[in-house]
Design a protein around this motif. Structure first.
Motif, mmCIF file in Angstrom:
data_model
loop_
_atom_site.group_PDB
_atom_site.id
_atom_site.type_symbol
_atom_site.label_atom_id
_atom_site.label_comp_id
_atom_site.label_asym_id
_atom_site.label_seq_id
_atom_site.Cartn_x
_atom_site.Cartn_y
_atom_site.Cartn_z
ATOM 1 N N ARG A 42 0.705 -1.193 -0.127
ATOM 2 C CA ARG A 42 -0.035 0.033 -0.082
ATOM 3 C C ARG A 42 0.866 1.149 0.054
ATOM 4 N N ARG A 43 2.005 1.029 0.224
ATOM 5 C CA ARG A 43 3.007 2.126 0.327
ATOM 6 C C ARG A 43 3.675 2.413 -1.002
ATOM 7 N N PHE A 44 3.513 1.447 -1.759
ATOM 8 C CA PHE A 44 4.304 1.422 -3.079
ATOM 9 C C PHE A 44 3.652 2.858 -3.946
ATOM 10 N N VAL A 45 4.476 3.252 -4.631
ATOM 11 C CA VAL A 45 3.915 4.181 -5.672
ATOM 12 C C VAL A 45 2.921 3.312 -6.657
ATOM 13 N N VAL A 70 9.581 15.124 -18.878
ATOM 14 C CA VAL A 70 8.382 14.848 -19.306
ATOM 15 C C VAL A 70 7.908 15.905 -20.212
ATOM 16 N N SER A 71 8.628 16.796 -20.672
ATOM 17 C CA SER A 71 8.294 18.195 -21.536
ATOM 18 C C SER A 71 7.850 17.961 -22.785
ATOM 19 N N GLN A 72 8.267 16.562 -23.282
ATOM 20 C CA GLN A 72 7.814 16.570 -24.831
ATOM 21 C C GLN A 72 6.852 15.144 -24.911
ATOM 22 N N GLY A 73 6.444 14.576 -23.634
ATOM 23 C CA GLY A 73 5.647 13.491 -23.555
ATOM 24 C C GLY A 73 6.330 12.776 -22.303
ATOM 25 N N PRO A 74 5.871 11.329 -22.364
ATOM 26 C CA PRO A 74 5.830 10.473 -21.322
ATOM 27 C C PRO A 74 7.632 10.011 -21.007
ATOM 28 N N ALA A 75 7.909 9.517 -19.932
ATOM 29 C CA ALA A 75 9.193 9.073 -19.615
ATOM 30 C C ALA A 75 9.032 7.840 -18.781
ATOM 31 N N VAL A 76 10.178 7.069 -18.902
ATOM 32 C CA VAL A 76 10.186 5.851 -18.167
ATOM 33 C C VAL A 76 11.377 5.657 -17.263
ATOM 34 N N LEU A 77 10.977 5.488 -16.096
ATOM 35 C CA LEU A 77 11.908 5.349 -14.960
ATOM 36 C C LEU A 77 12.085 3.806 -14.506
ATOM 37 N N VAL A 78 13.431 3.308 -14.547
ATOM 38 C CA VAL A 78 13.670 1.934 -14.118
ATOM 39 C C VAL A 78 14.694 2.003 -12.811
ATOM 40 N N PHE A 79 14.293 1.566 -11.665
ATOM 41 C CA PHE A 79 15.085 1.703 -10.630
ATOM 42 C C PHE A 79 15.648 0.433 -10.382
ATOM 43 N N PHE A 80 17.079 0.396 -10.081
ATOM 44 C CA PHE A 80 17.826 -0.768 -9.845
ATOM 45 C C PHE A 80 18.680 -0.671 -8.478
ATOM 46 N N ARG A 145 10.370 8.771 -1.296
ATOM 47 C CA ARG A 145 9.096 9.276 -1.544
ATOM 48 C C ARG A 145 8.016 8.273 -2.362
ATOM 49 N N LEU A 146 8.798 7.476 -3.034
ATOM 50 C CA LEU A 146 8.079 6.445 -3.766
ATOM 51 C C LEU A 146 7.544 5.148 -2.976
ATOM 52 N N GLY A 147 8.131 4.927 -1.915
ATOM 53 C CA GLY A 147 8.033 3.987 -0.942
ATOM 54 C C GLY A 147 8.515 2.425 -1.474
ATOM 55 N N ILE A 148 9.617 2.527 -2.200
ATOM 56 C CA ILE A 148 10.054 1.389 -2.731
ATOM 57 C C ILE A 148 11.203 0.840 -2.202
ATOM 58 N N LEU A 149 11.776 1.676 -0.904
ATOM 59 C CA LEU A 149 13.165 1.071 -0.436
ATOM 60 C C LEU A 149 12.992 -0.050 0.465
ATOM 61 N N TYR A 150 13.961 -0.854 0.755
ATOM 62 C CA TYR A 150 14.127 -1.664 1.605
ATOM 63 C C TYR A 150 15.540 -1.766 2.417
ATOM 64 N N GLN A 151 15.461 -2.390 3.489
ATOM 65 C CA GLN A 151 16.701 -2.759 4.399
ATOM 66 C C GLN A 151 17.167 -3.892 4.231
ATOM 67 N N PHE A 152 18.502 -4.218 4.247
ATOM 68 C CA PHE A 152 19.051 -5.662 4.456
ATOM 69 C C PHE A 152 18.677 -6.116 5.689
ATOM 70 N N ASP A 153 18.131 -7.373 5.543
ATOM 71 C CA ASP A 153 17.768 -8.049 6.882
ATOM 72 C C ASP A 153 19.175 -8.506 7.757
ATOM 73 N N PRO A 199 9.360 -6.639 -4.944
ATOM 74 C CA PRO A 199 10.103 -6.870 -3.693
ATOM 75 C C PRO A 199 11.256 -7.911 -4.185
ATOM 76 N N ASP A 200 10.987 -8.826 -4.995
ATOM 77 C CA ASP A 200 12.246 -9.907 -5.194
ATOM 78 C C ASP A 200 13.043 -9.343 -6.375
ATOM 79 N N TRP A 201 14.287 -9.066 -5.999
ATOM 80 C CA TRP A 201 14.992 -8.434 -7.146
ATOM 81 C C TRP A 201 15.376 -9.603 -8.301
ATOM 82 N N LEU A 202 14.900 -10.793 -8.227
ATOM 83 C CA LEU A 202 15.177 -11.666 -9.453
ATOM 84 C C LEU A 202 13.738 -11.835 -9.923
#
Length: 228
Positions: A42-45, A70-80, A145-153, A199-202
């Motif tokens: 529920r916290r995820f973007v 986004v000045s000319q149209g859409p943009a795509v962001l890929v977080f890694f 801000r996007l709510g997508i971070l995690y911490q190492f266990d 959540p699973d990086w694989l």
């Protein structure tokens, strides 16, 4: 598209099963499973969210601002995660091969985003000859801000420390935080029109659904920026 990102990642995992000692393999598997089980979805973007302005640091110099992207149209962001992440060294070149050419033809920027500091993050761009943007999210500000971070266990921290390293030293951030693999398609209205967080990086988003989301957005009427 014939090439499957998730098959490539499954092949990586299969190779680890064959070649890794059981203890580190189990740490890796259990961390990923815990992230799936405990994901605060529920916290995820979400699609429909409107983004406030943000600034990313292009690894080749300069800044990438949301309004410019986004000045000319859409943009795509890929977080890694970071430049040395084995799964990311499969995923980002996959997007270069299977997404970047189509987006370039449509005039849509593709930005691969990591919190790693630019002087270390640039390694992945040079290694694979990437033409897409690679950018640093300083201090994980946008990821937070996007709510997508995690911490190492704890087990993952101990395994890293036993090797004499920490992820904070690798990324240059000094923390144990990383973004979960995430793809956003953002429109000229600064709204998120497609959001996929894993959540699973694989397990990561294939190219075709991203391209489909971009194409659906390109056929929509342009927003009136005076009233948006």
């Amino acid at each position: 598209m014939s090439e499957s990102l998730n098959q490539l990642l499954a092949d990586l995992h299969a190779e680890r099963v064959r070649s890794w000692d059981p203890a580190p393999l189990n740490v890796n598997i259990e961390q990923r499973q815990r992230l799936v089980d405990e994901a605060p979805r529920r916290r995820f973007v979400q699609a429909g969210d409107t983004l406030n302005p943000f600034t990313l640091l292009d690894v080749e110099g300069g800044e990438l601002h949301l309004d410019h992207l986004v000045s000319q149209g859409p943009a795509v962001l890929v977080f890694f995660r970071f430049a040395g992440c084995p799964a990311c060294n499969i995923a980002i070149p996959y997007y270069e091969r299977n997404l970047q050419p189509q987006l370039l033809a449509r005039g849509v920027p593709l930005v691969a985003v990591s919190p790693q500091v630019p002087e270390r993050l640039i390694e992945i761009k040079h290694k694979h000859g990437l033409t897409l943007y690679v950018a640093s999210d300083p201090n994980n500000d946008l990821g937070r801000r996007l709510g997508i971070l995690y911490q190492f266990d704890e087990a993952s921290r101990q395994a890293a420390q036993a090797k004499g390293s920490s992820i904070g030293a690798t990324t240059g951030t000094g923390t144990w935080e990383l973004p979960q693999p995430t793809v956003l398609v953002i429109g000229r209205d600064r709204r998120v029109h497609f959001a996929s967080v894993s959540p699973d990086w694989l397990v990561r988003t294939e190219a075709q659904p991203i391209l489909d989301a971009v194409d659906a957005l390109l056929v929509q009427p342009l927003p009136n920026r005076a009233t948006a």
